[in-house]
Design a protein around this motif. Structure first.
Motif, PDB file in Angstrom:
ATOM      1  N   LEU A 131     -72.051  17.513 -48.195  1.00  0.00           N
ATOM      2  CA  LEU A 131     -71.023  16.848 -47.398  1.00  0.00           C
ATOM      3  C   LEU A 131     -71.597  16.314 -46.091  1.00  0.00           C
ATOM      4  N   PHE A 132     -72.354  17.141 -45.386  1.00  0.00           N
ATOM      5  CA  PHE A 132     -72.943  16.705 -44.125  1.00  0.00           C
ATOM      6  C   PHE A 132     -74.036  15.654 -44.334  1.00  0.00           C
ATOM      7  N   PHE A 133     -74.741  15.705 -45.467  1.00  0.00           N
ATOM      8  CA  PHE A 133     -75.697  14.646 -45.782  1.00  0.00           C
ATOM      9  C   PHE A 133     -74.978  13.310 -45.918  1.00  0.00           C
ATOM     10  N   TYR A 134     -73.879  13.284 -46.665  1.00  0.00           N
ATOM     11  CA  TYR A 134     -73.128  12.035 -46.845  1.00  0.00           C
ATOM     12  C   TYR A 134     -72.647  11.490 -45.502  1.00  0.00           C
ATOM     13  N   ILE A 135     -72.118  12.369 -44.665  1.00  0.00           N
ATOM     14  CA  ILE A 135     -71.621  11.941 -43.350  1.00  0.00           C
ATOM     15  C   ILE A 135     -72.767  11.404 -42.495  1.00  0.00           C
ATOM     16  N   ALA A 136     -73.877  12.150 -42.426  1.00  0.00           N
ATOM     17  CA  ALA A 136     -75.020  11.719 -41.612  1.00  0.00           C
ATOM     18  C   ALA A 136     -75.629  10.436 -42.160  1.00  0.00           C
ATOM     19  N   ALA A 137     -75.749  10.318 -43.478  1.00  0.00           N
ATOM     20  CA  ALA A 137     -76.342   9.118 -44.087  1.00  0.00           C
ATOM     21  C   ALA A 137     -75.502   7.879 -43.779  1.00  0.00           C
ATOM     22  N   VAL A 138     -74.181   8.000 -43.862  1.00  0.00           N
ATOM     23  CA  VAL A 138     -73.307   6.864 -43.535  1.00  0.00           C
ATOM     24  C   VAL A 138     -73.478   6.488 -42.063  1.00  0.00           C
ATOM     25  N   ALA A 139     -73.508   7.484 -41.195  1.00  0.00           N
ATOM     26  CA  ALA A 139     -73.662   7.221 -39.763  1.00  0.00           C
ATOM     27  C   ALA A 139     -75.021   6.587 -39.464  1.00  0.00           C
ATOM     28  N   PHE A 140     -76.081   7.146 -40.034  1.00  0.00           N
ATOM     29  CA  PHE A 140     -77.425   6.611 -39.796  1.00  0.00           C
ATOM     30  C   PHE A 140     -77.588   5.218 -40.379  1.00  0.00           C
ATOM     31  N   ASP A 141     -77.015   4.984 -41.563  1.00  0.00           N
ATOM     32  CA  ASP A 141     -77.071   3.641 -42.151  1.00  0.00           C
ATOM     33  C   ASP A 141     -76.292   2.651 -41.290  1.00  0.00           C
ATOM     34  N   GLY A 142     -75.193   3.111 -40.713  1.00  0.00           N
ATOM     35  CA  GLY A 142     -74.367   2.244 -39.870  1.00  0.00           C
ATOM     36  C   GLY A 142     -75.090   1.740 -38.635  1.00  0.00           C
ATOM     37  N   VAL A 143     -75.983   2.539 -38.098  1.00  0.00           N
ATOM     38  CA  VAL A 143     -76.733   2.122 -36.907  1.00  0.00           C
ATOM     39  C   VAL A 143     -78.147   1.651 -37.246  1.00  0.00           C
ATOM     40  N   ASP A 171     -80.492  22.365 -45.404  1.00  0.00           N
ATOM     41  CA  ASP A 171     -80.664  21.495 -46.568  1.00  0.00           C
ATOM     42  C   ASP A 171     -80.211  20.068 -46.273  1.00  0.00           C
ATOM     43  N   THR A 172     -79.267  19.896 -45.369  1.00  0.00           N
ATOM     44  CA  THR A 172     -78.865  18.554 -44.962  1.00  0.00           C
ATOM     45  C   THR A 172     -80.066  17.803 -44.389  1.00  0.00           C
ATOM     46  N   VAL A 173     -80.834  18.480 -43.548  1.00  0.00           N
ATOM     47  CA  VAL A 173     -82.024  17.857 -42.963  1.00  0.00           C
ATOM     48  C   VAL A 173     -83.055  17.568 -44.053  1.00  0.00           C
ATOM     49  N   ILE A 174     -83.205  18.474 -45.007  1.00  0.00           N
ATOM     50  CA  ILE A 174     -84.131  18.243 -46.117  1.00  0.00           C
ATOM     51  C   ILE A 174     -83.683  17.033 -46.932  1.00  0.00           C
ATOM     52  N   TYR A 175     -82.389  16.916 -47.197  1.00  0.00           N
ATOM     53  CA  TYR A 175     -81.868  15.756 -47.939  1.00  0.00           C
ATOM     54  C   TYR A 175     -82.133  14.464 -47.158  1.00  0.00           C
ATOM     55  N   LEU A 176     -81.921  14.493 -45.856  1.00  0.00           N
ATOM     56  CA  LEU A 176     -82.201  13.313 -45.040  1.00  0.00           C
ATOM     57  C   LEU A 176     -83.682  12.967 -45.072  1.00  0.00           C
TER      58      LEU A 176
END
Length: 173
Positions: free
Chosen positions: A152-164, A46-51
């Motif tokens: 939780l993992f969506f938030y972490i991945a989204a912050v990381a992806f937005d950062g780069v 679901d994290t991948v689906i959210y992304l």
């Protein structure tokens, strides 16, 4: 049809395919922990689906959820496939891909709304499969753990992806 339009659609279809494949893998095989009496399991598909919902237009993100989740269930728990295809298509609707960042105001709350969509959908499916009394406890408890981890993992991945600048790089915002 203009060349830019063709390239854009081809690119969207390619991203859809890659994200659907990642959804299948993360749902069925990577960090796949069985829980509950209903054959459910904790996963980060679901994290991948959210992304996907934050990156792609809604119809493409809905395909990511339907194809990725559906294939995972065909491989691991076929009786859930029809319910999963419908539910995974619906959980992308609270998100938006129309903002320049993955983690925007709407997408901060979207996983919470998606939890209720998922929990209600699986409650209805479990009610049909197992009966009403069993369904209410297992559906919401299992969905809470699974959706909470995915959020939780969506938030972490989204912050990381937005950062780069992933979205800017891929979609040229």
């Amino acid at each position: 049809m203009k060349k830019d339009t063709i390239n854009s659609k081809t690119r969207l279809m390619a991203y859809t395919g890659v994200l659907a494949a990642l959804t299948t893998i993360f749902t069925a095989y990577i960090f796949h922990i069985p829980v509950g009496v209903n054959g459910g399991y904790v996963h980060f598909g679901d994290t991948v689906i959210y992304l996907a919902a934050a990156l792609l237009p809604a119809p493409y993100a809905m395909l990511v959820g339907a194809i990725g989740g559906g294939l995972a269930d065909l491989l691991t728990a076929p009786m859930w496939t029809i319910a999963t295809v419908i539910i995974k298509m619906l959980i992308v609707l609270p998100f938006t891909s129309r903002k320049p960042s993955l983690l925007n105001k709407r997408n901060m709350f979207a996983p919470i709304i998606s939890f209720f969509i998922s929990a209600t959908g699986y409650y209805i499916a479990e009610m049909l499969l197992f009966g009403t009394k069993t369904a209410i406890l297992s559906a919401f408890a299992g969905s809470f753990v699974q959706s909470g981890g995915s959020a939780l993992f969506f938030y972490i991945a989204a912050v990381a992806f937005d950062g780069v600048g992933v979205k800017k790089t891929i979609f040229e915002y």
